[in-house]
Design a protein around this motif. Structure first.
Motif, PDB file in Angstrom:
ATOM      1  N   PRO A  73       7.739   6.338 -13.370  1.00 27.05           N
ATOM      2  CA  PRO A  73       6.907   6.328 -12.158  1.00 27.05           C
ATOM      3  C   PRO A  73       7.643   5.932 -10.882  1.00 27.05           C
ATOM      4  N   PHE A  74       8.762   5.182 -10.993  1.00 27.83           N
ATOM      5  CA  PHE A  74       9.478   4.717  -9.791  1.00 27.83           C
ATOM      6  C   PHE A  74      10.609   5.650  -9.375  1.00 27.83           C
ATOM      7  N   ARG A  75      10.639   6.846  -9.914  1.00 26.74           N
ATOM      8  CA  ARG A  75      11.814   7.701  -9.706  1.00 26.74           C
ATOM      9  C   ARG A  75      12.041   8.120  -8.245  1.00 26.74           C
ATOM     10  N   THR A  76      11.036   7.929  -7.391  1.00 26.54           N
ATOM     11  CA  THR A  76      11.247   8.271  -5.971  1.00 26.54           C
ATOM     12  C   THR A  76      11.231   7.022  -5.083  1.00 26.54           C
ATOM     13  N   VAL A  77      11.300   5.846  -5.708  1.00 29.10           N
ATOM     14  CA  VAL A  77      11.259   4.612  -4.915  1.00 29.10           C
ATOM     15  C   VAL A  77      12.658   3.972  -4.894  1.00 29.10           C
TER      16      VAL A  77
ATOM     17  N   ALA B 249       0.843  -1.212   0.000  1.00 28.60           N
ATOM     18  CA  ALA B 249       0.000   0.000   0.000  1.00 28.60           C
ATOM     19  C   ALA B 249       0.871   1.252   0.000  1.00 28.60           C
ATOM     20  N   ASP B 250       1.920   1.230   0.818  1.00 31.04           N
ATOM     21  CA  ASP B 250       2.813   2.390   0.919  1.00 31.04           C
ATOM     22  C   ASP B 250       3.550   2.610  -0.412  1.00 31.04           C
ATOM     23  N   PHE B 251       4.041   1.522  -0.987  1.00 30.41           N
ATOM     24  CA  PHE B 251       4.770   1.579  -2.261  1.00 30.41           C
ATOM     25  C   PHE B 251       3.865   2.188  -3.343  1.00 30.41           C
ATOM     26  N   GLU B 252       2.671   1.638  -3.462  1.00 36.17           N
ATOM     27  CA  GLU B 252       1.793   2.073  -4.554  1.00 36.17           C
ATOM     28  C   GLU B 252       1.304   3.508  -4.344  1.00 36.17           C
ATOM     29  N   ALA B 253       1.108   3.889  -3.086  1.00 40.85           N
ATOM     30  CA  ALA B 253       0.686   5.278  -2.817  1.00 40.85           C
ATOM     31  C   ALA B 253       1.780   6.254  -3.253  1.00 40.85           C
ATOM     32  N   LYS B 254       3.024   5.873  -2.972  1.00 42.31           N
ATOM     33  CA  LYS B 254       4.167   6.725  -3.333  1.00 42.31           C
ATOM     34  C   LYS B 254       4.247   6.892  -4.859  1.00 42.31           C
ATOM     35  N   VAL B 255       4.078   5.795  -5.575  1.00 43.63           N
ATOM     36  CA  VAL B 255       4.205   5.855  -7.037  1.00 43.63           C
ATOM     37  C   VAL B 255       3.030   6.642  -7.646  1.00 43.63           C
ATOM     38  N   LYS B 256       1.827   6.429  -7.087  1.00 44.05           N
ATOM     39  CA  LYS B 256       0.667   7.176  -7.608  1.00 44.05           C
ATOM     40  C   LYS B 256       0.870   8.679  -7.409  1.00 44.05           C
TER      41      LYS B 256
END
Ligand code: SF4
Length: 284
Positions: free
Chosen positions: A176-180, A6-13
């Protein structure tokens, strides 16, 4: 694990919203090598947008021709498991030679430079041929921070100040993953695509990026937040201005967008002059 997802996907969204990466009606092409980053991004986009009737997804693979080449059936299988169509091409089909042949001709030292120039060209053509309007790349926070630092170390102001403005015939790229962080992308891939390709590239040791990765990881351990700081700095610089940005035009020889001399055509000319069979193999 649910909390992590949930945390991962919220960050990417949030990143997608902030950068207006996706628009209604988009056909999103996922640049799919089959490794952890591209597998994870396919999984994320399918989970997030798979039900949207106004969006469509397609996985796109370029086989550079390194050793035995990409495991295309395995990549197609991953795409099929998500119900996503898959298209592929290769350096051999696009240019008439493999990356191994370029390396045999031009040397290993700059293998990643030749590879990057030609892959970008082949991927853009494949995207255009499949009606793609956004090309999703799997670059994560670590990749992005390394790119900023690399450009600083090279003194490459033009790349740092590249605005990302639309260019004719160039499918816009989204990250989309540039901050993960990379380790989180790896975990996400492990959850949703455990069969992702773990094979490394034999030329990876030539990349200056490898040195920068080590340096940055050790600095990040001492000073947490450095990677985020670098990515934010890169964004601020890109927003500041584009005075050093080279004009992008269409190459008179190949018709593809390029800034200044067309480097892909330079490689093609060089390979043609050498007979294009640097490793002595033939495709017949
Ligand atoms: Fe290409 Fe370098 Fe990546 Fe290998 S490591 S696939 S040569 S860019």
């Amino acid at each position: 694990m649910d909390h992590f997802i949930a945390d991962f996907e919220a960050k990417v969204k949030k990143t997608i919203r902030q950068h207006h990466f996706i628009h209604p009606g988009d056909r999103i092409g996922v640049a799919m090598s089959g490794g952890k980053d591209s597998s994870a991004i396919l999984a994320f986009l399918h989970r997030t947008f798979g039900e949207r009737p106004d969006l469509s997804l397609i996985a796109l693979t370029v086989d550079e021709g390194i050793g035995p080449g990409r495991n295309v059936p395995q990549i197609a299988q991953i795409a099929a498991e998500f119900g996503v169509s898959h298209a592929f091409t290769s350096f051999r089909a696009e240019f008439g030679f493999t990356l191994d042949q370029v390396v045999a001709r031009k040397g290993e030292e700059r293998s990643c430079t030749w590879c990057g120039i030609l892959r970008r060209r082949a991927l853009n053509r494949l995207a255009l041929a499949n009606g793609v309007t956004r090309l999703a790349m799997g670059f994560n926070l670590d990749d992005e921070a390394q790119s900023v630092l690399l450009n600083v170390l090279r003194g490459d102001a033009a790349r740092l100040m590249r605005s990302g403005r639309p260019v004719e015939q160039l499918v816009p790229r989204i990250k989309p993953f540039r901050t993960v962080p990379e380790r989180e992308v790896a975990l996400y891939a492990q959850v949703f695509v455990p069969s992702y390709d773990r094979t490394g590239c034999p030329y990876a040791h030539n990349a200056l990026r490898g040195e920068v990765r080590g340096l940055l990881n050790s600095y990040e351990r001492q000073h947490p937040g450095t990677k985020y700081a670098l990515v934010n700095l890169g964004e601020k610089i890109a927003r500041q201005g584009t005075i050093e940005e080279k004009e992008v035009s269409l190459c008179p020889d190949c018709g593809e967008p390029c800034a200044g001399a067309c480097r892909a055509c330079e490689i093609l000319r060089d390979m043609r002059e050498s007979g294009g069979d640097g490793d002595g193999t033939s495709d017949t």
